[in-house]
Design an enzyme around this catalytic site. Structure first.
Site, PDB file in Angstrom:
ATOM      1  N   ASP A   7      -3.184   0.048  -4.876  1.00  0.00           N
ATOM      2  CA  ASP A   7      -3.164   0.718  -6.172  1.00  0.00           C
ATOM      3  C   ASP A   7      -2.479  -0.237  -7.154  1.00  0.00           C
ATOM      4  OD1 ASP A   7      -3.297   2.688  -8.200  1.00  0.00           O
ATOM      5  OD2 ASP A   7      -1.272   3.370  -7.699  1.00  0.00           O
ATOM      6  N   GLU A  69      -8.283  -0.243  -6.261  1.00  0.00           N
ATOM      7  CA  GLU A  69      -8.709   0.650  -7.344  1.00  0.00           C
ATOM      8  C   GLU A  69      -9.257  -0.170  -8.508  1.00  0.00           C
ATOM      9  OE1 GLU A  69      -6.648   3.638 -10.489  1.00  0.00           O
ATOM     10  OE2 GLU A  69      -6.179   4.012  -8.380  1.00  0.00           O
ATOM     11  N   ASP A 141       2.476   5.914  -5.989  1.00  0.00           N
ATOM     12  CA  ASP A 141       1.727   4.657  -5.888  1.00  0.00           C
ATOM     13  C   ASP A 141       1.261   4.402  -4.461  1.00  0.00           C
ATOM     14  OD1 ASP A 141       2.047   3.794  -8.702  1.00  0.00           O
ATOM     15  OD2 ASP A 141       4.161   3.691  -8.178  1.00  0.00           O
TER      16      ASP A 141
END
Length: 187
Positions: A7, A69, A141
Site C-alpha cells: 500500500d 495499489e 496501511d
C-alpha cells in the site's frame, strides 16, 4: 506461493506478506515503512528510504510475487505526483528483485476483501483480521497491504488463466518481447 502486498505512501507505506497453499491463506508478516523521521522537503531521501526499506522486506520474506495499489488521482495534483513518485520507487525495488508485479485499485481490493468497493478503512481492517484469523486488527496501511495480497491470491489465478488463453489464441504475440513496443496506426 508467497505474496507481498504493498500500500504505497510517501509518509507511510504498508506491506503485508501471505502464503497461499492449496487455496488456503496464511498470514506471514505485515508492517509499515515510514519516512516520517525525514524532513518533508527531503524527497530524494524519502524515496531512498522507501526503496531500501522494501528491498529489506523482500530480502527477509522472499516473496514470489507482489501486488501494488494503483494510485488514484485526487484533488491535489501535487499530492498525486508525490504519491506517484513513492509508488515508482517501490515498484523499482520490486523490479530490481525480479518479482512479478500485479496492480489493483483500492476499489478492486475493497470489493475482493469486504464485498463493497466503497468500504471504510475500518471495515477493511476488520475483514482482513477475520479472513486471516488474526488476534487483533492490523493498522490501516498494513491492512490495505494485506488486502491487496488477498486480492491477488483470489484474482491472480484467474488473470493467469486469461493471459494463457489470450496467448494460446495468438493475441499475445507482443508479450514475449523485451523492450519492444507495439506499432500504432499510420496514415
Amino acid at each position: 506461493m508467497r505474496i507481498l502486498g504493498i500500500d504505497p505512501g510517501l509518509r507511510t507505506t504498508g506491506f503485508g506478506v501471505l502464503d497461499l497453499d492449496a487455496g488456503t491463506l496464511r498470514y506471514v508478516a505485515s508492517g509499515t515503512i515510514s519516512t516520517g523521521h525525514l524532513a518533508t522537503k527531503a524527497l530524494p531521501a524519502r524515496l531512498q528510504t522507501l526503496f531500501q526499506g522494501l528491498a529489506e522486506v523482500v530480502q527477509r520474506y522472499q516473496p514470489d510475487c507482489a501486488a501494488v495499489e494503483i494510485v488514484f488521482v485526487n484533488v491535489n495534483p501535487q499530492s498525486t505526483l508525490l504519491l506517484g513518485q513513492a509508488r515508482g520507487a517501490l515498484i523499482a525495488a520490486l523490479v530490481q528483485a525480479q518479482l512479478p508485479v500485479a496492480e489493483y485499485t483500492a476499489l478492486q481490493m475493497k470489493q475482493a476483501v469486504v464485498g463493497y468497493g466503497r468500504a471504510a478503512k475500518s471495515q477493511v481492517q476488520e475483514m482482513v483480521r477475520r479472513l486471516l484469523d488474526l488476534p487483533g486488527v492490523p493498522g490501516p496501511d498494513a491492512a490495505d497491504a494485506l488486502g491487496l495480497a488477498i486480492t491477488h491470491a483470489h484474482a491472480g489465478r484467474s488473470l493467469q488463466l486469461l493471459a494463457a488463453a489470450k496467448n494460446a489464441d495468438g493475441d499475445g504475440s507482443e508479450a514475449g518481447r523485451s523492450g519492444s513496443y507495439k506499432r500504432g496506426r499510420s496514415r
